[in-house]
Design an enzyme around this catalytic site. Structure first.
Site, PDB file in Angstrom:
ATOM      1  N   ASP A   1     -16.639  -1.224   4.502  1.00  0.00           N
ATOM      2  CA  ASP A   1     -15.510  -0.377   4.132  1.00  0.00           C
ATOM      3  C   ASP A   1     -15.271  -0.393   2.622  1.00  0.00           C
ATOM      4  OD1 ASP A   1     -14.498  -2.974   3.936  1.00  0.00           O
ATOM      5  OD2 ASP A   1     -12.468  -2.339   4.472  1.00  0.00           O
TER       6      ASP A   1
ATOM      7  N   THR B   1      -2.538 -10.476  14.583  1.00  0.00           N
ATOM      8  CA  THR B   1      -3.346  -9.731  13.626  1.00  0.00           C
ATOM      9  C   THR B   1      -2.963 -10.156  12.211  1.00  0.00           C
ATOM     10  OG1 THR B   1      -3.574  -7.853  15.106  1.00  0.00           O
ATOM     11  CG2 THR B   1      -3.887  -7.433  12.767  1.00  0.00           C
TER      12      THR B   1
ATOM     13  N   ARG C   1     -14.719  -5.243   5.941  1.00  0.00           N
ATOM     14  CA  ARG C   1     -14.966  -4.789   7.312  1.00  0.00           C
ATOM     15  C   ARG C   1     -16.423  -4.359   7.465  1.00  0.00           C
ATOM     16  NH1 ARG C   1      -9.592  -1.947   9.690  1.00  0.00           N
ATOM     17  NH2 ARG C   1      -8.072  -3.174   8.532  1.00  0.00           N
TER      18      ARG C   1
ATOM     19  N   ASP D   1     -13.285  -2.013   0.474  1.00  0.00           N
ATOM     20  CA  ASP D   1     -13.231  -3.255  -0.303  1.00  0.00           C
ATOM     21  C   ASP D   1     -14.181  -4.328   0.209  1.00  0.00           C
ATOM     22  OD1 ASP D   1     -11.733  -3.817   2.029  1.00  0.00           O
ATOM     23  OD2 ASP D   1     -10.551  -5.329   0.987  1.00  0.00           O
TER      24      ASP D   1
ATOM     25  N   ARG E   1       0.835  -1.191   0.000  1.00  0.00           N
ATOM     26  CA  ARG E   1       0.000   0.000   0.000  1.00  0.00           C
ATOM     27  C   ARG E   1       0.872   1.243   0.000  1.00  0.00           C
ATOM     28  NH1 ARG E   1      -4.652  -1.609   4.494  1.00  0.00           N
ATOM     29  NH2 ARG E   1      -5.427  -3.454   3.401  1.00  0.00           N
TER      30      ARG E   1
ATOM     31  N   SER F   1      -8.059  -1.367   1.032  1.00  0.00           N
ATOM     32  CA  SER F   1      -9.054  -1.653   2.055  1.00  0.00           C
ATOM     33  C   SER F   1      -9.794  -0.411   2.534  1.00  0.00           C
ATOM     34  CB  SER F   1      -8.417  -2.406   3.227  1.00  0.00           C
ATOM     35  OG  SER F   1      -9.410  -2.852   4.126  1.00  0.00           O
ATOM     36  N   HIS F   2      -9.595  -0.044   3.793  1.00  0.00           N
ATOM     37  CA  HIS F   2     -10.323   1.044   4.425  1.00  0.00           C
ATOM     38  C   HIS F   2      -9.622   2.387   4.276  1.00  0.00           C
ATOM     39  CE1 HIS F   2      -7.344  -0.645   7.051  1.00  0.00           C
ATOM     40  NE2 HIS F   2      -7.328   0.457   7.757  1.00  0.00           N
TER      41      HIS F   2
ATOM     42  N   LYS G   1     -11.945 -11.858   5.818  1.00  0.00           N
ATOM     43  CA  LYS G   1     -13.031 -11.288   6.608  1.00  0.00           C
ATOM     44  C   LYS G   1     -14.091 -10.770   5.644  1.00  0.00           C
ATOM     45  CE  LYS G   1      -9.772  -7.538   7.279  1.00  0.00           C
ATOM     46  NZ  LYS G   1      -8.758  -7.106   8.235  1.00  0.00           N
TER      47      LYS G   1
END
Length: 576
Positions: free
Chosen positions: A277, A345, A282, A279, A22, A112-113, A377
């Site tokens: 979120d 995580t 979440r 993608d 990222r 992602s977010h 997830k």
């Protein structure tokens, strides 16, 4: 058509984090930058003659990246690409496609977010044949390759039209463009009791639903599920048109960034609100006067799963949470005599347990919840799980409408409450974050905090019982993951965890997690900030965090809200 070999030089810092590489869009737009990383992926996983899935959250720079990957993939011998229409696939949908069509792996274009747009973030990650994120052994191989790369292969062809469903040839490679939504909806219909939910929603007009897509990828999925399948009106959707810059917002479903949802639920007295979120991996559950922390959310789902959700009728194989997540799900596992796991995580750790048949439901405190139906997830899955549970609870309670708040209070009655909060300090100085970690590391090494008592302005006192780094030995492959978080444990069972996050694109992000358990019913409706005030004071005092990070306040605070407990007694729903 010709295959070219383009000379290049390595770029520094192309190390994939917990969910891929990222960086800012402008970094990916540098000449050769994206090409280098994509070639490093192909060199590391050797997809010659194989099928790969390709798609992402539609953020800015996605279309350019899709065409780059197709051209480099064709030049490297990829036999077939399965591509989401317009390059769109939510992360959970992509995981499902990889598994359903037995693909070799997949390349997901997402940060992602994180915010999108020309001045924000982009990301590329690789998922394995099980549908889950690449393990460290693979990402380390990619990183090593980025440091020595001297050329990449690319095919000289004009961009392919990926706006139309169908199969075509792209040089030597077959490209199948598929409906981004269809297979995912079929997946969920095989998991949940859609007839029950539809009946409940249509016969209970007072139970209104509001889903906020935050202008991320889940808008089309939400419309297909909530409007087209469950029969809800268009008014049940908000911010569900995917945009390359997420409408200028931050597509992270929490109380700070999903404020439009929170305000609408409170102003319109909506019983059930939810958000996802950028993608789609979440989620946030928010009912009138009731925010569900991610830790509580996965615990509630685990508690009701076998009774309410058809997919779990055969029982639970196991439950799990990431280490920073509160122990709420542990109490469910113990009561149901189900094995439970505490992992670092990163969803790949859950994936290993799932592949070994040891895990059914799991969650992370960072708004990630899921099950073994895929290996990522799944935000929409969690939202539908809650709807399924509430529809079932109301079927058992014909004389009283059961909502989110009732369900939470019922859960606390059965298991006690784990007060939990997360403080995010985003884009802080990497140097300051490093000094904070080093200072804590020294305390841990020397044991200098153990047995020390700290007083708080609340009148509470906390005595340190243990300090340690969280290390994990995978029960499946026996791999060891060290230094996954620094933990300060107190004699009353409370704890504070500190982690440097790997999901940011710039600077450092420090997360502080604070947890305190109570089985005092008088505290079940207490505001989280009030319940944790003393412990947070002590945590900041012990670490000197504000000085190291030069921040008086966190960027985001994730915490629960106070609940009106007058309904605890006769109006409580029956325990399962």
């Amino acid at each position: 058509m010709s295959i070219q070999e383009v000379s290049t030089k390595p770029f520094e810092g192309q190390k994939p984090g917990t969910s891929g590489l990222r960086k800012r869009v402008k970094i990916f737009q540098q000449e050769h930058y994206t090409e280098n990383f994509v070639q490093a992926i192909f060199d590391s996983v050797d997809p010659k003659g194989q099928t790969l899935v390709l798609g992402g959250d539609g953020r800015y720079f996605s279309k350019e990246a899709v065409h780059t990957i197709l051209k480099i993939g064709a030049a490297n011998g990829v036999a077939k690409f399965i591509v989401g229409k317009d390059g769109i696939l939510s992360t959970p949908a992509a995981s499902n496609i990889i598994r359903k069509y037995k693909a070799y792996g997949g390349i997901l274009l997402t940060a992602s977010h994180n915010p999108g747009g020309p001045n924000n973030d982009f990301g590329i990650k690789y998922n394995m044949s099980n549908g889950g994120p690449a393990p460290e052994s693979v990402t380390e191989k990619m990183f090593a390759r980025t440091k020595e790369i001297t050329s990449y292969k690319i095919i000289d062809l004009p961009p392919l039209d990926i706006s139309k469903i169908g199969t075509s040839k792209f040089g030597p490679t077959e490209v199948e463009v598929i409906d981004s939504v269809k297979d995912y909806v079929l997946l969920l219909e095989g998991i949940f009791d859609f007839p029950l939910m539809k009946s409940f929603l249509q016969t209970t007009p007072d139970f209104r639903v509001l889903f906020d897509g935050l202008h991320g990828v889940t808008g089309p999925y939400a419309r297909a599920i909530f409007v087209e399948t469950l029969g809800l009106p268009e008014a049940a959707l908000q911010n569900c048109v995917p945009l390359p810059d997420f409408g200028g917002g931050h597509p992270d479903p929490n109380l700070t960034y999903a404020h439009d949802l929170v305000e609408a639920v409170e102003a319109k007295n909506i019983p059930f609100g939810a958000a996802s979120d950028g993608d789609g991996d979440r989620n946030m559950i928010y009912g009138k006067n009731a925010f569900v922390t991610p830790s509580d959310s996965v615990a509630v789902i685990a508690d009701w799963a076998v009774e309410a959700i058809p997919y779990f009728k055969g029982g639970l194989k196991g439950l799990a949470r990431s280490m920073p997540t509160s122990a709420a799900i542990d109490y469910v596992a113990k009561a149901k005599k189900v094995e439970y796991y505490e992992v670092p995580t990163g969803w790949k750790f859950f994936g290993n347990l799932m592949d070994a048949g040891k895990l059914s439901i799991c969650g992370e405190e960072s708004f990630g919840t899921g099950s073994d139906h895929i290996r990522e997830k799944d935000g929409v899955w969690a939202v539908v799980a809650w709807l399924n549970i509430l529809a079932y609870a109301n079927k058992k309670s014909p004389n009283k409408l059961v909502g989110v708040k009732d369900t939470l209070l019922d859960h606390y009655e059965k298991y006690g409450r784990s007060f939990f909060s997360r403080y995010d300090y985003e884009e802080v100085s990497s140097d300051g974050a490093g000094k904070l970690v080093a200072a804590l590391g020294k305390h841990i090494e020397e044991g200098s905090l153990v047995d020390k008592k700290f007083e708080a302005s609340t009148g509470e006192s906390f005595t340190v019982s243990k300090t340690f780094n969280f290390n994990y030995t995978d029960p499946v492959d026996k791999s060891v993951s060290k230094n996954q978080g620094q933990i300060v444990q107190f004699s009353d069972g409370s704890r504070v965890v500190f982690r440097l996050s790997g999901t940011g694109s710039q600077g450092a992000t420090v997360r502080m997690y604070v947890e305190k358990y109570t089985n005092d019913k008088k505290q079940y409706g207490m505001d989280t900030a009030e319940g944790l005030k003393g412990l947070i004071e002590v945590a900041l005092k012990i670490t000197n965090l504000t000085a190291f990070l030069e921040r008086e306040k966190p960027t985001v605070i994730t915490k629960g809200k106070s609940l009106d407990t007058t309904s605890i007694t006769n109006s409580m729903t029956n325990p399962i």
